[in-house]
Design a protein around this motif. Structure first.
Motif, PDB file in Angstrom:
ATOM      1  N   TYR A 118       6.121  16.091   2.416  1.00  0.00           N
ATOM      2  CA  TYR A 118       6.473  15.824   3.809  1.00  0.00           C
ATOM      3  C   TYR A 118       5.285  15.209   4.529  1.00  0.00           C
ATOM      4  CZ  TYR A 118      10.391  19.184   3.466  1.00  0.00           C
ATOM      5  OH  TYR A 118      11.526  19.853   3.122  1.00  0.00           O
ATOM      6  N   MET A 119       5.568  14.199   5.351  1.00  0.00           N
ATOM      7  CA  MET A 119       4.586  13.655   6.287  1.00  0.00           C
ATOM      8  C   MET A 119       5.340  13.375   7.594  1.00  0.00           C
ATOM      9  SD  MET A 119       2.023  11.253   4.023  1.00  0.00           S
ATOM     10  CE  MET A 119       0.757  11.191   5.284  1.00  0.00           C
ATOM     11  N   LEU A 120       5.736  14.441   8.265  1.00  0.00           N
ATOM     12  CA  LEU A 120       6.582  14.315   9.445  1.00  0.00           C
ATOM     13  C   LEU A 120       5.845  13.830  10.689  1.00  0.00           C
ATOM     14  CD1 LEU A 120       8.984  17.364   9.010  1.00  0.00           C
ATOM     15  CD2 LEU A 120       9.211  15.008   8.179  1.00  0.00           C
ATOM     16  N   GLU A 121       4.523  13.720  10.614  1.00  0.00           N
ATOM     17  CA  GLU A 121       3.745  13.120  11.700  1.00  0.00           C
ATOM     18  C   GLU A 121       3.516  11.636  11.430  1.00  0.00           C
ATOM     19  OE1 GLU A 121       1.712  14.834  14.607  1.00  0.00           O
ATOM     20  OE2 GLU A 121       3.703  15.683  14.327  1.00  0.00           O
ATOM     21  N   GLY A 122       3.963  11.164  10.268  1.00  0.00           N
ATOM     22  CA  GLY A 122       3.731   9.790   9.872  1.00  0.00           C
ATOM     23  C   GLY A 122       2.578   9.723   8.899  1.00  0.00           C
ATOM     24  N   GLY A 123       2.173   8.530   8.600  1.00  0.00           N
ATOM     25  CA  GLY A 123       1.064   8.334   7.685  1.00  0.00           C
ATOM     26  C   GLY A 123       0.157   7.246   8.188  1.00  0.00           C
ATOM     27  N   THR A 124      -1.075   7.319   7.813  1.00  0.00           N
ATOM     28  CA  THR A 124      -2.015   6.262   8.162  1.00  0.00           C
ATOM     29  C   THR A 124      -1.570   4.998   7.450  1.00  0.00           C
ATOM     30  OG1 THR A 124      -3.770   7.861   8.436  1.00  0.00           O
ATOM     31  CG2 THR A 124      -4.441   5.602   8.006  1.00  0.00           C
ATOM     32  N   ASP A 125      -1.721   3.880   8.106  1.00  0.00           N
ATOM     33  CA  ASP A 125      -1.333   2.615   7.490  1.00  0.00           C
ATOM     34  C   ASP A 125      -1.976   2.487   6.115  1.00  0.00           C
ATOM     35  OD1 ASP A 125      -0.243   2.327   9.974  1.00  0.00           O
ATOM     36  OD2 ASP A 125      -1.581   0.759  10.637  1.00  0.00           O
ATOM     37  N   ALA A 126      -1.245   1.844   5.208  1.00  0.00           N
ATOM     38  CA  ALA A 126      -1.724   1.766   3.828  1.00  0.00           C
ATOM     39  C   ALA A 126      -1.197   0.517   3.149  1.00  0.00           C
ATOM     40  CB  ALA A 126      -1.261   2.992   3.051  1.00  0.00           C
ATOM     41  N   SER A 127      -1.788   0.202   2.019  1.00  0.00           N
ATOM     42  CA  SER A 127      -1.279  -0.872   1.185  1.00  0.00           C
ATOM     43  C   SER A 127      -0.003  -0.381   0.516  1.00  0.00           C
ATOM     44  CB  SER A 127      -2.294  -1.242   0.111  1.00  0.00           C
ATOM     45  OG  SER A 127      -1.698  -2.066  -0.869  1.00  0.00           O
ATOM     46  N   ASN A 128       0.993  -1.254   0.452  1.00  0.00           N
ATOM     47  CA  ASN A 128       2.220  -0.883  -0.239  1.00  0.00           C
ATOM     48  C   ASN A 128       2.149  -1.221  -1.725  1.00  0.00           C
ATOM     49  OD1 ASN A 128       4.921   0.204  -0.072  1.00  0.00           O
ATOM     50  ND2 ASN A 128       5.635  -1.850  -0.565  1.00  0.00           N
ATOM     51  N   THR A 129       1.085  -1.896  -2.152  1.00  0.00           N
ATOM     52  CA  THR A 129       0.991  -2.325  -3.545  1.00  0.00           C
ATOM     53  C   THR A 129      -0.224  -1.772  -4.281  1.00  0.00           C
ATOM     54  OG1 THR A 129      -0.141  -4.350  -2.851  1.00  0.00           O
ATOM     55  CG2 THR A 129       2.262  -4.473  -3.119  1.00  0.00           C
ATOM     56  N   PRO A 131      -2.640   1.455  -4.713  1.00  0.00           N
ATOM     57  CA  PRO A 131      -2.857   2.864  -4.384  1.00  0.00           C
ATOM     58  C   PRO A 131      -4.276   3.198  -3.935  1.00  0.00           C
ATOM     59  CG  PRO A 131      -1.767   2.660  -6.516  1.00  0.00           C
ATOM     60  CD  PRO A 131      -2.186   1.290  -6.098  1.00  0.00           C
ATOM     61  N   TYR A 132      -5.229   2.308  -4.163  1.00  0.00           N
ATOM     62  CA  TYR A 132      -6.625   2.617  -3.824  1.00  0.00           C
ATOM     63  C   TYR A 132      -7.219   1.678  -2.778  1.00  0.00           C
ATOM     64  CZ  TYR A 132      -6.021   5.655  -7.752  1.00  0.00           C
ATOM     65  OH  TYR A 132      -5.538   6.628  -8.594  1.00  0.00           O
ATOM     66  N   ALA A 133      -6.384   0.861  -2.130  1.00  0.00           N
ATOM     67  CA  ALA A 133      -6.882  -0.056  -1.103  1.00  0.00           C
ATOM     68  C   ALA A 133      -7.454   0.729   0.072  1.00  0.00           C
ATOM     69  CB  ALA A 133      -5.757  -0.967  -0.628  1.00  0.00           C
ATOM     70  N   LYS A 134      -8.560   0.256   0.596  1.00  0.00           N
ATOM     71  CA  LYS A 134      -9.225   0.926   1.722  1.00  0.00           C
ATOM     72  C   LYS A 134      -8.992   0.196   3.045  1.00  0.00           C
ATOM     73  CE  LYS A 134     -12.000   3.847  -0.730  1.00  0.00           C
ATOM     74  NZ  LYS A 134     -11.313   5.012  -1.111  1.00  0.00           N
ATOM     75  N   ALA A 135      -8.620  -1.090   2.965  1.00  0.00           N
ATOM     76  CA  ALA A 135      -8.423  -1.891   4.171  1.00  0.00           C
ATOM     77  C   ALA A 135      -7.444  -3.018   3.855  1.00  0.00           C
ATOM     78  CB  ALA A 135      -9.756  -2.472   4.627  1.00  0.00           C
ATOM     79  N   PRO A 136      -6.807  -3.567   4.887  1.00  0.00           N
ATOM     80  CA  PRO A 136      -5.844  -4.642   4.651  1.00  0.00           C
ATOM     81  C   PRO A 136      -6.508  -5.934   4.174  1.00  0.00           C
ATOM     82  CG  PRO A 136      -6.050  -4.174   7.014  1.00  0.00           C
ATOM     83  CD  PRO A 136      -6.892  -3.176   6.288  1.00  0.00           C
ATOM     84  N   THR A 137      -5.816  -6.600   3.249  1.00  0.00           N
ATOM     85  CA  THR A 137      -6.201  -7.938   2.792  1.00  0.00           C
ATOM     86  C   THR A 137      -4.921  -8.756   2.710  1.00  0.00           C
ATOM     87  OG1 THR A 137      -5.867  -7.515   0.431  1.00  0.00           O
ATOM     88  CG2 THR A 137      -8.059  -6.973   1.341  1.00  0.00           C
ATOM     89  N   LYS A 138      -5.046 -10.048   2.445  1.00  0.00           N
ATOM     90  CA  LYS A 138      -3.863 -10.901   2.292  1.00  0.00           C
ATOM     91  C   LYS A 138      -3.016 -10.475   1.101  1.00  0.00           C
ATOM     92  CE  LYS A 138      -5.944 -15.034   4.214  1.00  0.00           C
ATOM     93  NZ  LYS A 138      -6.415 -16.388   3.923  1.00  0.00           N
ATOM     94  N   GLU A 139      -3.672  -9.893   0.082  1.00  0.00           N
ATOM     95  CA  GLU A 139      -2.990  -9.569  -1.169  1.00  0.00           C
ATOM     96  C   GLU A 139      -2.399  -8.168  -1.240  1.00  0.00           C
ATOM     97  OE1 GLU A 139      -6.411 -10.551  -1.256  1.00  0.00           O
ATOM     98  OE2 GLU A 139      -5.789 -12.654  -1.303  1.00  0.00           O
ATOM     99  N   ASN A 140      -2.816  -7.237  -0.391  1.00  0.00           N
ATOM    100  CA  ASN A 140      -2.395  -5.856  -0.638  1.00  0.00           C
ATOM    101  C   ASN A 140      -1.245  -5.344   0.241  1.00  0.00           C
ATOM    102  OD1 ASN A 140      -3.659  -5.119   1.771  1.00  0.00           O
ATOM    103  ND2 ASN A 140      -5.392  -4.122   0.766  1.00  0.00           N
ATOM    104  N   HIS A 141      -0.598  -6.212   0.982  1.00  0.00           N
ATOM    105  CA  HIS A 141       0.636  -5.874   1.686  1.00  0.00           C
ATOM    106  C   HIS A 141       0.521  -4.571   2.502  1.00  0.00           C
ATOM    107  CE1 HIS A 141       2.696  -9.114  -0.408  1.00  0.00           C
ATOM    108  NE2 HIS A 141       1.959  -8.752  -1.452  1.00  0.00           N
ATOM    109  N   TRP A 142      -0.348  -4.590   3.482  1.00  0.00           N
ATOM    110  CA  TRP A 142      -0.584  -3.432   4.347  1.00  0.00           C
ATOM    111  C   TRP A 142       0.664  -3.169   5.176  1.00  0.00           C
ATOM    112  CZ3 TRP A 142      -4.856  -1.085   2.961  1.00  0.00           C
ATOM    113  CH2 TRP A 142      -5.367  -0.054   3.748  1.00  0.00           C
ATOM    114  N   ILE A 143       1.081  -1.913   5.233  1.00  0.00           N
ATOM    115  CA  ILE A 143       2.285  -1.544   5.986  1.00  0.00           C
ATOM    116  C   ILE A 143       1.978  -0.384   6.926  1.00  0.00           C
ATOM    117  CG2 ILE A 143       3.932  -2.354   4.259  1.00  0.00           C
ATOM    118  CD1 ILE A 143       4.219   0.626   3.417  1.00  0.00           C
ATOM    119  N   LYS A 144       2.864  -0.197   7.871  1.00  0.00           N
ATOM    120  CA  LYS A 144       2.757   0.901   8.823  1.00  0.00           C
ATOM    121  C   LYS A 144       3.925   1.842   8.533  1.00  0.00           C
ATOM    122  CE  LYS A 144       1.588   1.362  13.549  1.00  0.00           C
ATOM    123  NZ  LYS A 144       1.031   0.605  14.626  1.00  0.00           N
ATOM    124  N   THR A 145       3.627   3.114   8.343  1.00  0.00           N
ATOM    125  CA  THR A 145       4.693   4.074   8.053  1.00  0.00           C
ATOM    126  C   THR A 145       4.794   5.082   9.181  1.00  0.00           C
ATOM    127  OG1 THR A 145       3.206   5.530   6.840  1.00  0.00           O
ATOM    128  CG2 THR A 145       4.366   3.883   5.559  1.00  0.00           C
TER     129      THR A 145
END
Length: 190
Positions: A118-129, A131-145
């Motif tokens: 469960y993450m009912l408060e949401g999640g910190t933005d993350a790469s959707n592709t 699993p170890y991305a630390k910041a958004p790039t053109k290649e890692n498909h950063w999403i907001k959940t």
């Protein structure tokens, strides 16, 4: 008068992180009084009946997990990580805890050992592709959940039923980290 005191306390609490140094923040987090705030934050991750019986854990200053409160229902909850930009408390069952441990240690999780998180408060933005991305790039498909539940550890065929787009519609179920050992189903709750 009570409302004014609550507002002043809330504003003070909001300003403390801005004014405190990293060392002061760490000292405040290590103080016994912070266990209550850890518990309060962790309990917001899951439905009340789940979090009420969950074990609450936190990382100590050496990066080791410590038990803040014992549990009785097989779930483990963790508080929001204050170093991330958004709220991200999480509550997991035993299988999801094993899955998370495999992900954090970069080992393959046990396939077919299905877990619920469960993450009912949401999640910190993350790469959707990645699993170890630390910041958004053109290649890692950063999403907001937003608030969501995750199904982890299922057999690959289970995930084939759901969209695996690198740029998913996060308002409906989708697979995060598709094609990796850590792929999991994201199910929005709002």
């Amino acid at each position: 008068m009570t409302r004014t005191l609550l507002l002043v306390a809330a504003l003070g609490a909001a300003l403390v992180p801005e004014l405190a140094s990293a060392k002061e923040k760490h000292a405040a987090a290590a103080a016994p009084a912070s266990d209550k705030s850890i518990i309060d934050s962790a309990m917001r991750a899951a439905p009340a009946k789940v979090s009420a019986g969950a074990k609450i854990v936190a990382f100590d200053d050496k990066g080791q997990m410590r038990t803040v409160r014992e549990g009785s229902n097989g779930f483990t909850c963790m508080a929001d990580n204050p170093e991330t930009p958004g709220p991200d408390p999480m509550c997991v069952d035993a299988a999801a805890m094993d899955w998370a441990g495999a992900w954090m240690s970069k080992k393959d999780p046990t396939a077919g050992k299905v877990g619920l998180a469960y993450m009912l408060e949401g999640g910190t933005d993350a790469s959707n592709t990645d699993p170890y991305a630390k910041a958004p790039t053109k290649e890692n498909h950063w999403i907001k959940t937003g608030p969501h539940v995750m199904v982890v550890g299922a057999e690959p065929a289970f995930y084939d039923q759901y969209p695996k787009s690198p740029d998913p519609d996060t308002s409906m179920p989708y697979v995060m980290w598709a094609g990796t050992p850590y792929q999991h189903l994201m199910v929005p709750t709002h």
